[in-house]
Scaffold this motif. Structure first.
Motif, PDB file in Angstrom:
ATOM      1  N   ALA A 179       0.832  -1.206   0.000  1.00 37.17           N
ATOM      2  CA  ALA A 179       0.000   0.000   0.000  1.00 37.17           C
ATOM      3  C   ALA A 179       0.867   1.257   0.000  1.00 37.17           C
ATOM      4  O   ALA A 179       0.556   2.245  -0.686  1.00 37.17           O
ATOM      5  N   GLU A 180       1.965   1.224   0.750  1.00 38.22           N
ATOM      6  CA  GLU A 180       2.867   2.389   0.788  1.00 38.22           C
ATOM      7  C   GLU A 180       3.561   2.595  -0.558  1.00 38.22           C
ATOM      8  O   GLU A 180       3.735   3.734  -1.007  1.00 38.22           O
ATOM      9  N   ILE A 181       3.952   1.509  -1.194  1.00 40.53           N
ATOM     10  CA  ILE A 181       4.581   1.624  -2.519  1.00 40.53           C
ATOM     11  C   ILE A 181       3.581   2.154  -3.532  1.00 40.53           C
ATOM     12  O   ILE A 181       3.897   3.034  -4.343  1.00 40.53           O
ATOM     13  N   ILE A 182       2.370   1.654  -3.482  1.00 43.83           N
ATOM     14  CA  ILE A 182       1.316   2.110  -4.397  1.00 43.83           C
ATOM     15  C   ILE A 182       1.067   3.610  -4.211  1.00 43.83           C
ATOM     16  O   ILE A 182       0.978   4.368  -5.186  1.00 43.83           O
ATOM     17  N   ALA A 183       0.979   4.045  -2.956  1.00 44.26           N
ATOM     18  CA  ALA A 183       0.763   5.472  -2.682  1.00 44.26           C
ATOM     19  C   ALA A 183       1.938   6.301  -3.192  1.00 44.26           C
ATOM     20  O   ALA A 183       1.738   7.362  -3.795  1.00 44.26           O
ATOM     21  N   GLU A 184       3.162   5.831  -2.968  1.00 50.49           N
ATOM     22  CA  GLU A 184       4.347   6.564  -3.420  1.00 50.49           C
ATOM     23  C   GLU A 184       4.394   6.660  -4.938  1.00 50.49           C
ATOM     24  O   GLU A 184       4.810   7.677  -5.487  1.00 50.49           O
ATOM     25  N   ALA A 185       3.952   5.607  -5.617  1.00 53.50           N
ATOM     26  CA  ALA A 185       3.954   5.601  -7.085  1.00 53.50           C
ATOM     27  C   ALA A 185       2.858   6.496  -7.652  1.00 53.50           C
ATOM     28  O   ALA A 185       2.941   6.928  -8.806  1.00 53.50           O
ATOM     29  N   GLY A 186       1.834   6.770  -6.852  1.00 50.23           N
ATOM     30  CA  GLY A 186       0.731   7.611  -7.329  1.00 50.23           C
ATOM     31  C   GLY A 186      -0.140   6.912  -8.357  1.00 50.23           C
ATOM     32  O   GLY A 186      -0.742   7.554  -9.217  1.00 50.23           O
ATOM     33  N   LEU A 187      -0.217   5.596  -8.266  1.00 53.66           N
ATOM     34  CA  LEU A 187      -0.989   4.807  -9.224  1.00 53.66           C
ATOM     35  C   LEU A 187      -2.057   4.013  -8.484  1.00 53.66           C
ATOM     36  O   LEU A 187      -2.046   3.905  -7.256  1.00 53.66           O
ATOM     37  N   SER A 188      -2.948   3.414  -9.253  1.00 51.91           N
ATOM     38  CA  SER A 188      -3.971   2.573  -8.637  1.00 51.91           C
ATOM     39  C   SER A 188      -3.372   1.232  -8.236  1.00 51.91           C
ATOM     40  O   SER A 188      -2.328   0.808  -8.752  1.00 51.91           O
ATOM     41  N   THR A 189      -4.053   0.564  -7.331  1.00 48.38           N
ATOM     42  CA  THR A 189      -3.616  -0.765  -6.903  1.00 48.38           C
ATOM     43  C   THR A 189      -3.527  -1.708  -8.097  1.00 48.38           C
ATOM     44  O   THR A 189      -2.547  -2.442  -8.254  1.00 48.38           O
ATOM     45  N   GLY A 190      -4.537  -1.675  -8.949  1.00 50.87           N
ATOM     46  CA  GLY A 190      -4.554  -2.544 -10.131  1.00 50.87           C
ATOM     47  C   GLY A 190      -3.396  -2.268 -11.073  1.00 50.87           C
ATOM     48  O   GLY A 190      -2.828  -3.195 -11.663  1.00 50.87           O
ATOM     49  N   ALA A 191      -3.041  -0.991 -11.210  1.00 53.30           N
ATOM     50  CA  ALA A 191      -1.930  -0.644 -12.102  1.00 53.30           C
ATOM     51  C   ALA A 191      -0.619  -1.234 -11.590  1.00 53.30           C
ATOM     52  O   ALA A 191       0.160  -1.791 -12.365  1.00 53.30           O
ATOM     53  N   VAL A 192      -0.384  -1.128 -10.286  1.00 50.17           N
ATOM     54  CA  VAL A 192       0.863  -1.663  -9.730  1.00 50.17           C
ATOM     55  C   VAL A 192       0.876  -3.180  -9.800  1.00 50.17           C
ATOM     56  O   VAL A 192       1.862  -3.791 -10.239  1.00 50.17           O
ATOM     57  N   TYR A 193      -0.231  -3.817  -9.385  1.00 50.14           N
ATOM     58  CA  TYR A 193      -0.278  -5.278  -9.417  1.00 50.14           C
ATOM     59  C   TYR A 193      -0.302  -5.815 -10.857  1.00 50.14           C
ATOM     60  O   TYR A 193      -0.012  -6.999 -11.070  1.00 50.14           O
ATOM     61  N   GLY A 194      -0.590  -4.977 -11.821  1.00 55.37           N
ATOM     62  CA  GLY A 194      -0.495  -5.388 -13.221  1.00 55.37           C
ATOM     63  C   GLY A 194       0.941  -5.586 -13.669  1.00 55.37           C
ATOM     64  O   GLY A 194       1.202  -6.284 -14.653  1.00 55.37           O
TER      65      GLY A 194
END
Length: 197
Positions: free
Chosen positions: A35-50
């Protein structure tokens, strides 16, 4: 839905890896959440897990990216003229880590975690393989230019020296991360004088 280009996909992947590296460096591997990495990236959860299935996959990507840059540094140094001597090879790698802003404490955390976590041990060994190949290629170039420094033959000399150079590099990382009055330039100069030159 329109397909994104390969360049856009690569840029997005790099954005996630950069964000992960910042969070890992600040909080350490164990204390970092997806969750912290996703927030830092400024992307959606789905985008990161993609792009990445897990924190482990992300950490592995950070390690590969960092080590890939060190290999490129070594190749560039060799292409610039004479191949660097073993101590210079070490300096190129550790100075590259430092200049890139890698928090060396993060490497210590990875090493510690790899002693008890088989997944992290696998990530560590994959990174060590890349680094060992980079060191081997760089040292081989130098010994080919200085065969008199390899009385037992270039292959044997490189095989014996790579773990020593890597160990000196690990000593640099440990002391940089833990010893308040550590002197990096003096350490690297001593290593340069100690190793074949």
């Amino acid at each position: 839905m329109p397909k994104i280009s390969d360049a856009r996909r690569d840029a997005r992947r790099a954005q996630i890896v950069e964000a992960a590296m910042r969070v890992f460096a600040t909080k350490g591997y164990q204390h970092t959440s997806m969750a912290e990495i996703i927030a830092e990236a400024g992307l959606s959860t789905g985008a990161v897990y993609g792009y990445f299935e897990s924190k482990r996959d992300l950490f592995s990507a950070v390690a590969r990216r960092t080590l890939g840059r060190r290999n490129a540094d070594l190749e560039a140094a060799a292409a610039a003229g004479r191949p660097p001597a073993p101590g210079e090879v070490l300096g190129i790698v550790v100075n590259g880590l430092v200049s890139e802003g890698i928090d060396l404490r993060l490497l210590l955390q990875l090493w510690g975690e790899a002693t008890v976590n088989p997944d992290m041990r696998e990530v560590l060994n994959a990174g060590v393989k890349v680094l060992r190949e980079a060191f081997s290629a760089a040292l081989r170039r130098w010994f080919e230019a200085h065969p008199d420094q390899a009385p037992d033959g270039i292959d044997v000399t490189v095989e014996r020296l790579v773990p020593v150079v890597m160990g000196i590099g690990q000593g640099f990382i440990v002391q940089s991360a833990m010893i308040d009055d550590f002197d990096p330039p003096a350490y690297l100069e001593s290593a340069r004088r100690t190793l074949p030159h």
